[in-house]
Design an enzyme around this catalytic site. Structure first.
Site, PDB file in Angstrom:
ATOM      1  CG  ASP A 106      -1.849  -1.136   1.307  1.00  0.00           C
ATOM      2  OD1 ASP A 106      -2.157  -1.699   0.242  1.00  0.00           O
ATOM      3  OD2 ASP A 106      -2.284  -1.469   2.429  1.00  0.00           O
ATOM      4  CE  LYS A 107       0.344   8.409  -1.829  1.00  0.00           C
ATOM      5  NZ  LYS A 107      -0.613   9.381  -2.366  1.00  0.00           N
TER       6      LYS A 107
END
Ligand code: URA
Length: 240
Positions: A106-107
């Site tokens: 995920d970011k």
């Protein structure tokens, strides 16, 4: 191997940007199979031809494997119009290799991500049948207890009804735990904690397929895999 432009090859092997590599040709120090080459546009098959810059042999590597300590705020993609990607963090000589991240974090997840141009490896490493192990360190918003460890060990039913494979939850202090999973569903670790009523406040991957994040890499830094790590990759590729 397909033919490729010799200036691209020379640049890929650490002789600067494509522009800088081009300038090297003017010096008359690049040879292909013993003949001086001054035309940077010449095409060569790097697996067949012996290319030298001065007395340095360009040792062609078909596949490149890099580990990166992914920072928060960067996306796991090769290219994006708006967001910064893990590939943007590579230096110029690595950008030429068309590397891509093996799987996604995920970011806001940090830590170990492997980048390669070996599609076969990526395919195997990500195959749900392979059960490649990933280890994360998660910080959470409540204390984890014996019941949570048991729930992870039995497999957690996620919000979409999917039941995960058995996973390992090892609390480390009050609000932190190591989590070991053998699959990679979308937002899996965060969703596993949500399912037991806890929220992840930060997530870092520390191991992928037995390859451990090098603690000397600060966020955003990367390095080539070493020999031991390459052996792990070879073993994974040789297994059915
Ligand atoms: N699980 C998550 O929830 N996020 C990640 O980035 C990786 C695993």
């Amino acid at each position: 191997m397909a033919m490729m432009r010799i200036d691209k090859l020379v640049s890929q092997y650490g002789f600067g940007s494509r522009k800088e590599a081009k300038a090297i040709f003017k010096l008359g120090v690049v040879t292909v199979d013993g003949e001086v080459v001054t035309n940077p546009q010449m095409r060569v098959d790097p697996e067949i031809s012996e290319v030298y810059v001065g007395d340095v042999l360009i040792e062609y590597e078909k596949y490149i494997y890099v580990m990166m300590n992914k920072p928060d705020g960067v996306i796991s993609a090769s290219y994006d119009e708006e967001e910064e990607t893990v590939c943007d963090l590579l230096d110029e000589s690595h950008q030429w290799h068309n590397l891509f991240p093996v799987g996604r974090l995920d970011k806001d997840t940090t830590g170990l991500i492997i980048l390669t141009n070996d599609g076969g490896f990526a395919h195997r490493a990500l195959s749900p049948k392979k059960h490649v192990e990933k280890v994360y360190v998660a910080k959470v918003d409540r204390e984890l207890v014996e019941k949570d460890i048991k729930a992870f060990a039995l497999g957690i039913t996620l919000d979409d009804g999917y039941k995960t494979l058995p996973a390992v939850l090892e609390p480390m202090g009050e609000l932190q735990a190591r989590v070991i999973i053998k699959e990679g569903k979308f937002h899996q670790v965060k969703r596993m904690f949500e399912a037991i009523g806890a929220s992840v406040t930060s997530l870092k991957r520390v191991t992928f397929a037995g390859i451990e994040l090098d603690n000397d890499l600060t966020e955003g830094e990367f390095r080539r895999l070493n020999e031991n790590e390459m052996n792990i990759i070879s073993n994974l590729l040789s297994k059915d």
